[in-house]
Design a protein around this motif. Sequence first.
Motif, PDB file in Angstrom:
ATOM      1  N   LEU A 145      39.638  -7.811  22.236  1.00 46.26           N
ATOM      2  CA  LEU A 145      39.634  -9.207  22.677  1.00 46.26           C
ATOM      3  C   LEU A 145      38.709 -10.066  21.818  1.00 46.26           C
ATOM      4  O   LEU A 145      39.094 -11.138  21.342  1.00 46.26           O
ATOM      5  N   GLY A 146      37.481  -9.599  21.623  1.00 47.78           N
ATOM      6  CA  GLY A 146      36.502 -10.382  20.875  1.00 47.78           C
ATOM      7  C   GLY A 146      36.905 -10.595  19.430  1.00 47.78           C
ATOM      8  O   GLY A 146      36.813 -11.709  18.896  1.00 47.78           O
ATOM      9  N   LEU A 147      37.362  -9.531  18.787  1.00 48.75           N
ATOM     10  CA  LEU A 147      37.750  -9.647  17.385  1.00 48.75           C
ATOM     11  C   LEU A 147      39.022 -10.472  17.216  1.00 48.75           C
ATOM     12  O   LEU A 147      39.170 -11.192  16.220  1.00 48.75           O
ATOM     13  N   ALA A 148      39.949 -10.377  18.165  1.00 51.53           N
ATOM     14  CA  ALA A 148      41.171 -11.183  18.081  1.00 51.53           C
ATOM     15  C   ALA A 148      40.839 -12.671  18.112  1.00 51.53           C
ATOM     16  O   ALA A 148      41.395 -13.466  17.342  1.00 51.53           O
ATOM     17  N   VAL A 149      39.919 -13.062  19.011  1.00 50.33           N
ATOM     18  CA  VAL A 149      39.501 -14.466  19.091  1.00 50.33           C
ATOM     19  C   VAL A 149      38.856 -14.900  17.781  1.00 50.33           C
ATOM     20  O   VAL A 149      39.151 -15.982  17.243  1.00 50.33           O
ATOM     21  N   LYS A 150      37.989 -14.051  17.261  1.00 54.11           N
ATOM     22  CA  LYS A 150      37.276 -14.386  16.016  1.00 54.11           C
ATOM     23  C   LYS A 150      38.236 -14.469  14.833  1.00 54.11           C
ATOM     24  O   LYS A 150      38.196 -15.414  14.047  1.00 54.11           O
ATOM     25  N   TRP A 151      39.120 -13.482  14.729  1.00 56.67           N
ATOM     26  CA  TRP A 151      40.016 -13.444  13.566  1.00 56.67           C
ATOM     27  C   TRP A 151      41.048 -14.554  13.586  1.00 56.67           C
ATOM     28  O   TRP A 151      41.469 -15.031  12.537  1.00 56.67           O
ATOM     29  N   VAL A 152      41.494 -14.979  14.773  1.00 56.60           N
ATOM     30  CA  VAL A 152      42.492 -16.065  14.805  1.00 56.60           C
ATOM     31  C   VAL A 152      41.874 -17.363  14.301  1.00 56.60           C
ATOM     32  O   VAL A 152      42.539 -18.166  13.626  1.00 56.60           O
ATOM     33  N   VAL A 153      40.587 -17.580  14.596  1.00 56.70           N
ATOM     34  CA  VAL A 153      39.906 -18.778  14.098  1.00 56.70           C
ATOM     35  C   VAL A 153      39.736 -18.697  12.589  1.00 56.70           C
ATOM     36  O   VAL A 153      40.046 -19.648  11.855  1.00 56.70           O
ATOM     37  N   TYR A 154      39.259 -17.558  12.101  1.00 57.61           N
ATOM     38  CA  TYR A 154      39.052 -17.382  10.661  1.00 57.61           C
ATOM     39  C   TYR A 154      40.378 -17.484   9.902  1.00 57.61           C
ATOM     40  O   TYR A 154      40.467 -18.158   8.869  1.00 57.61           O
ATOM     41  N   SER A 155      41.383 -16.783  10.381  1.00 54.11           N
ATOM     42  CA  SER A 155      42.676 -16.771   9.696  1.00 54.11           C
ATOM     43  C   SER A 155      43.293 -18.157   9.644  1.00 54.11           C
ATOM     44  O   SER A 155      43.817 -18.579   8.605  1.00 54.11           O
ATOM     45  N   SER A 156      43.244 -18.867  10.764  1.00 54.88           N
ATOM     46  CA  SER A 156      43.807 -20.218  10.814  1.00 54.88           C
ATOM     47  C   SER A 156      43.064 -21.156   9.878  1.00 54.88           C
ATOM     48  O   SER A 156      43.677 -21.991   9.197  1.00 54.88           O
ATOM     49  N   ALA A 157      41.739 -21.032   9.827  1.00 57.32           N
ATOM     50  CA  ALA A 157      40.939 -21.909   8.976  1.00 57.32           C
ATOM     51  C   ALA A 157      41.241 -21.667   7.498  1.00 57.32           C
ATOM     52  O   ALA A 157      41.452 -22.615   6.735  1.00 57.32           O
ATOM     53  N   ILE A 158      41.268 -20.408   7.099  1.00 55.70           N
ATOM     54  CA  ILE A 158      41.489 -20.087   5.685  1.00 55.70           C
ATOM     55  C   ILE A 158      42.917 -20.425   5.259  1.00 55.70           C
ATOM     56  O   ILE A 158      43.134 -21.103   4.254  1.00 55.70           O
ATOM     57  N   TYR A 159      43.891 -19.962   6.039  1.00 51.55           N
ATOM     58  CA  TYR A 159      45.291 -20.196   5.679  1.00 51.55           C
ATOM     59  C   TYR A 159      45.617 -21.684   5.700  1.00 51.55           C
ATOM     60  O   TYR A 159      46.282 -22.208   4.806  1.00 51.55           O
ATOM     61  N   GLY A 160      45.131 -22.376   6.733  1.00 51.14           N
ATOM     62  CA  GLY A 160      45.402 -23.806   6.852  1.00 51.14           C
ATOM     63  C   GLY A 160      44.754 -24.611   5.743  1.00 51.14           C
ATOM     64  O   GLY A 160      45.362 -25.550   5.216  1.00 51.14           O
ATOM     65  N   ALA A 161      43.526 -24.247   5.367  1.00 45.23           N
ATOM     66  CA  ALA A 161      42.835 -24.979   4.310  1.00 45.23           C
ATOM     67  C   ALA A 161      43.538 -24.799   2.967  1.00 45.23           C
ATOM     68  O   ALA A 161      43.737 -25.766   2.223  1.00 45.23           O
ATOM     69  N   LEU A 162      43.919 -23.565   2.660  1.00 45.35           N
ATOM     70  CA  LEU A 162      44.608 -23.309   1.395  1.00 45.35           C
ATOM     71  C   LEU A 162      45.962 -24.015   1.340  1.00 45.35           C
ATOM     72  O   LEU A 162      46.349 -24.586   0.317  1.00 45.35           O
ATOM     73  N   GLU A 163      46.670 -23.987   2.461  1.00 45.80           N
ATOM     74  CA  GLU A 163      47.988 -24.636   2.517  1.00 45.80           C
ATOM     75  C   GLU A 163      47.860 -26.150   2.396  1.00 45.80           C
ATOM     76  O   GLU A 163      48.649 -26.801   1.713  1.00 45.80           O
ATOM     77  N   ALA A 164      46.837 -26.703   3.057  1.00 46.31           N
ATOM     78  CA  ALA A 164      46.648 -28.153   3.006  1.00 46.31           C
ATOM     79  C   ALA A 164      46.276 -28.620   1.608  1.00 46.31           C
ATOM     80  O   ALA A 164      46.744 -29.662   1.139  1.00 46.31           O
ATOM     81  N   ILE A 165      45.422 -27.850   0.924  1.00 46.04           N
ATOM     82  CA  ILE A 165      45.037 -28.216  -0.442  1.00 46.04           C
ATOM     83  C   ILE A 165      46.243 -28.145  -1.372  1.00 46.04           C
ATOM     84  O   ILE A 165      46.434 -29.001  -2.231  1.00 46.04           O
ATOM     85  N   GLU A 166      47.061 -27.113  -1.160  1.00 46.73           N
ATOM     86  CA  GLU A 166      48.245 -26.959  -2.004  1.00 46.73           C
ATOM     87  C   GLU A 166      49.221 -28.112  -1.805  1.00 46.73           C
ATOM     88  O   GLU A 166      49.859 -28.576  -2.746  1.00 46.73           O
TER      89      GLU A 166
END
Length: 202
Positions: A145-166
Amino acid sequence: MLTYLWLWYSPDLMAFKLWASQASHHPVVIIGVMLTMAITLAIGLPGSIGLWLIAPFYPPLIATLMLTISSVVGALGAYQLAARAGRRWNPSGLTLKVMQMLEQRSDLMTQCALRVLPGFPHSVINFAAGLRNISIKTFLLAATLGLAVKWVVYSSAIYGALEAIEEEDALQFDVVLPLIALALLLLIGAWFRRRVDAARKS
């Protein structure tokens, strides 16, 4: 993050980026990256290399699933390693402090809170839990549970930032929201870490 972005968009590395994007969806690569992350976590090394090999190449939900499975498998490995060491291992510092805390409170919510906090070393939690032989079911559930919450935030931030810059459109709400959540987690994590360090010194 800035170094990663420079490498990601470097003209000299565009061919490598294209190859990496294609290779990242091969089953052997997926399993290899997940195993690498699980093994590094099991032996007490940071699992952040897995984050940077997974989050930029997969949509957030898929990346979260991969990161969570890898992290939980690694956490279980570290737990078993510490449990087998038992009394032959005399920890000190932060590991000892977390062990003492888990002796008093090892409930699901406490463990989940430790997992969600950025900057808090998961290896310490894994080893401390194994040395104290806390409930394996609660340990695995809290890790999931704890890692899923943490990883969804990290994954969304990284993927979204890279996609937005592109796409040259970095002000979308769905891009900014994970970054805000990540910033809040970092602030809370830093505050909690200072409290742990202060308690350890006292």
